[in-house]
Design a protein around this motif. Structure first.
Motif, short mmCIF file in Angstrom:
data_model
loop_
_atom_site.label_atom_id
_atom_site.label_comp_id
_atom_site.label_asym_id
_atom_site.label_seq_id
_atom_site.Cartn_x
_atom_site.Cartn_y
_atom_site.Cartn_z
N PHE A 79 0.86 -1.18 0.00
CA PHE A 79 0.00 0.00 0.00
C PHE A 79 0.89 1.23 0.00
O PHE A 79 1.72 1.41 0.90
CB PHE A 79 -0.91 0.01 1.23
CG PHE A 79 -1.85 1.19 1.27
CD1 PHE A 79 -3.09 1.14 0.67
CD2 PHE A 79 -1.46 2.36 1.91
CE1 PHE A 79 -3.95 2.22 0.70
CE2 PHE A 79 -2.31 3.46 1.95
CZ PHE A 79 -3.56 3.39 1.35
N LEU A 133 -5.62 0.32 7.63
CA LEU A 133 -5.83 -0.66 6.57
C LEU A 133 -6.33 -1.97 7.16
O LEU A 133 -6.12 -2.26 8.35
CB LEU A 133 -4.52 -0.93 5.82
CG LEU A 133 -3.68 0.25 5.35
CD1 LEU A 133 -2.41 -0.27 4.69
CD2 LEU A 133 -4.46 1.15 4.42
N GLY A 135 -4.85 -5.32 2.97
CA GLY A 135 -4.27 -4.02 2.62
C GLY A 135 -5.29 -3.01 2.17
O GLY A 135 -4.93 -1.90 1.75
N GLN A 136 -6.57 -3.31 2.28
CA GLN A 136 -7.62 -2.37 1.86
C GLN A 136 -7.67 -1.19 2.82
O GLN A 136 -7.61 -1.35 4.04
CB GLN A 136 -8.98 -3.07 1.84
CG GLN A 136 -10.14 -2.15 1.47
CD GLN A 136 -11.49 -2.83 1.58
OE1 GLN A 136 -11.57 -4.03 1.87
NE2 GLN A 136 -12.55 -2.10 1.34
#
Length: 243
Positions: free
Chosen positions: A63, A92, A97-98
């Protein structure tokens, strides 16, 4: 078992071509790693947070934040929290990793030249600490520009308290941040002068003593501070620890 190194990384041995030249750390200088559930997370001066498999080092996700990262990410209840050189705090999903939420800790989107990069005037260099279902972070480095402290809900990013007066006094104001540590209801900082924030109220308490170094830890009743400054490179030796 494995070693991670990005392509294009600057060798530590070549950082100082001139003994009197600028002290520029390598762009890919990594933070310490944190691990849980078979995964490893770390950040880097290139502004990227990385997740890798602990048994193989295989990259799971990356990210990219808006600027340099100085402190290791914090893992809490499946979330990853990190503070960036762009003056923002990121939350996140630690597995995917969103991006869950992002908070602008810097009061303005203003940049200065530091470490060979344009970074926020109020970088979150000390990272994010979570204690008793509350996240704490500091934005700012030099007291002349102001220091902003926050307590946030780590699930939503909602502000619990905000303080912007810790760096206002020219003699007792907080300045020169590195990492931080939590103990006894206080957030201790690598600062000059030394001191802490009360976790409940956000009040800044000065203890005195102009210490240096970006590392800090608490053991029993002792607070230890020392090591290198953030502006020093990894090949600089013989920095003391102070108690």
């Amino acid at each position: 078992l494995w070693q991670w190194k990005p392509s294009g990384a600057i060798s530590y041995g070549n950082v100082w071509n001139n003994a009197n030249g600028p002290r520029l750390a390598p762009d890919f200088q990594a933070t310490a790693a944190v691990a849980a559930g078979g995964l490893v997370w770390f950040a880097s001066h290139d502004g990227v947070i990385r997740c890798a498999q602990a048994n193989s080092g295989k990259e799971v996700w990356t990210f990219a934040t808006g600027n340099m990262l100085f402190a290791p990410p914090t893992i809490w209840e499946g979330r990853l929290l990190a503070g960036g050189g762009d003056g923002r705090i990121y939350c996140l999903d630690a597995t995917t990793g969103q991006l869950l939420w992002r908070f602008a800790a810097a009061p303005h989107d203003r940049r200065i030249f530091w470490f060979g990069h344009l970074i926020s005037t109020w970088p979150v260099v000390s990272g994010v600490i979570v204690q008793d279902v509350m996240a704490y972070a500091i934005a700012g480095y030099h007291k002349g520009n102001g220091i902003h402290a926050y307590a946030l809900n780590p699930k939503t990013g909602q502000i619990a308290w905000e303080k912007d007066n810790a760096g206002t006094d020219p003699w007792t104001g907080l300045g020169g941040l590195g990492h931080c540590a939590v103990a006894e209801g206080r957030m201790w900082l690598t600062s000059s002068p030394s001191g802490f924030f009360d976790l409940k109220t956000g009040d800044w308490k000065v203890l005195g003593g102009y210490q240096f170094g970006c590392e800090i830890g608490v053991l029993d009743k002792w607070v230890f501070q020392g090591g290198r400054r953030l502006s020093e490179t990894q090949d600089t030796l013989n920095f003391p620890f102070q108690r």
